[in-house]
Design a protein around this motif. Structure first.
Motif, PDB file in Angstrom:
ATOM      1  N   VAL A   3       0.853  -1.192   0.000  1.00 44.33           N
ATOM      2  CA  VAL A   3       0.000   0.000   0.000  1.00 44.33           C
ATOM      3  C   VAL A   3       0.882   1.233   0.000  1.00 44.33           C
ATOM      4  O   VAL A   3       1.848   1.325   0.757  1.00 44.33           O
ATOM      5  CB  VAL A   3      -0.924   0.026   1.245  1.00 44.33           C
ATOM      6  N   LYS A  58       0.026   5.303   0.138  1.00 46.54           N
ATOM      7  CA  LYS A  58      -1.069   6.265   0.288  1.00 46.54           C
ATOM      8  C   LYS A  58      -0.875   7.544  -0.513  1.00 46.54           C
ATOM      9  O   LYS A  58      -1.846   8.219  -0.837  1.00 46.54           O
ATOM     10  CB  LYS A  58      -1.247   6.627   1.766  1.00 46.54           C
ATOM     11  N   TRP A  59       0.371   7.897  -0.835  1.00 39.15           N
ATOM     12  CA  TRP A  59       0.622   9.213  -1.410  1.00 39.15           C
ATOM     13  C   TRP A  59       1.154   9.186  -2.837  1.00 39.15           C
ATOM     14  O   TRP A  59       1.278  10.219  -3.464  1.00 39.15           O
ATOM     15  CB  TRP A  59       1.618   9.982  -0.526  1.00 39.15           C
ATOM     16  N   ASP A  89       4.174   2.285   1.583  1.00 38.39           N
ATOM     17  CA  ASP A  89       4.166   2.791   2.950  1.00 38.39           C
ATOM     18  C   ASP A  89       4.083   1.636   3.947  1.00 38.39           C
ATOM     19  O   ASP A  89       4.638   1.693   5.025  1.00 38.39           O
ATOM     20  CB  ASP A  89       2.965   3.725   3.168  1.00 38.39           C
ATOM     21  N   VAL A 128      -4.204  -0.117   7.674  1.00 34.38           N
ATOM     22  CA  VAL A 128      -3.579   1.082   7.129  1.00 34.38           C
ATOM     23  C   VAL A 128      -3.635   2.163   8.192  1.00 34.38           C
ATOM     24  O   VAL A 128      -4.712   2.510   8.684  1.00 34.38           O
ATOM     25  CB  VAL A 128      -4.293   1.542   5.846  1.00 34.38           C
ATOM     26  N   SER A 172      -3.605   5.823   9.710  1.00 36.88           N
ATOM     27  CA  SER A 172      -4.058   7.134   9.220  1.00 36.88           C
ATOM     28  C   SER A 172      -2.930   8.143   9.367  1.00 36.88           C
ATOM     29  O   SER A 172      -2.035   7.978  10.179  1.00 36.88           O
ATOM     30  CB  SER A 172      -5.292   7.593   9.997  1.00 36.88           C
TER      31      SER A 172
END
Length: 195
Positions: A153, A155-156, A166, A192, A194
């Motif tokens: 994963v 996220k950005w 990440d 995941v 936050s």
């Protein structure tokens, strides 16, 4: 002493300047783009943003050129000299592909049919702070032993891979026979964070 150093410096500068030539070659302006697909017409997906390369060998030259393909199976290079080239994709998680000979002139489209070592059919759903992935692995005949499966994963960044994640979860499959792996549907859950 200072006069001698300055004189030697000036002689060196003028000697070097007299050797310079103006480059009169036209800049490369031809384009090669295309895509890698499997026999079903699906794009070759890589686990890394630059997961394969395209090798170009211009006729009459011995030094090849290469550029990286994209994670979605596309490739594009807009700075190629007009000429006839031997072209082959390599370095990805697929079996070797036959080299083709093709003239690159203007915008040239060239697609390659590849056989990936593995294909994955997956669905991913969000369950609160978790991502739940359900997947099956299909292995091509002659591919090596399946060692592990990873859920990655990022996220950005839209590029996700071993060097671009990440967080991840790994399922060790090294002790499981490949015949059993391809018959099994797996489910992995990743929390995941936050922020």
């Amino acid at each position: 002493m200072r006069l001698i150093i300055c004189s030697i410096s000036l002689v060196a500068i003028f000697s070097t300047a007299s050797c310079l030539k103006i480059d009169t070659y036209t800049a490369p302006a031809e384009t090669l783009n295309g895509m890698l697909t499997d026999t079903a017409g699906n794009p070759y997906l890589s686990e890394e943003p630059n997961g394969f390369q395209i090798l170009l060998l211009q006729q009459g030259y011995v030094v090849p050129e290469e550029f990286s393909g994209m994670a979605d199976g596309h490739f594009n290079d807009t700075k190629i000299f007009k000429a006839v080239y031997k072209i082959v994709p390599y370095g990805g998680a697929f079996f070797p592909v036959d080299t083709v000979t093709h003239e690159i002139s203007g915008i040239t489209f060239l697609n390659f049919l590849v056989t990936p070592f593995l294909t994955i059919t997956a669905s991913i759903v969000q369950d609160g702070a978790n991502l739940k992935a359900t997947y099956r692995i299909t292995q091509a005949p002659g591919a090596g032993k399946i060692q592990n499966a990873r859920l990655l994963v990022n996220k950005w960044n839209p590029n996700v891979g071993m060097n671009y994640s990440d967080t991840s979860i790994v399922r060790d499959l090294s002790a499981v026979p490949d015949a059993a792996i391809v018959q099994t549907e797996y489910t992995d859950t990743l929390t995941v964070q936050s922020g």
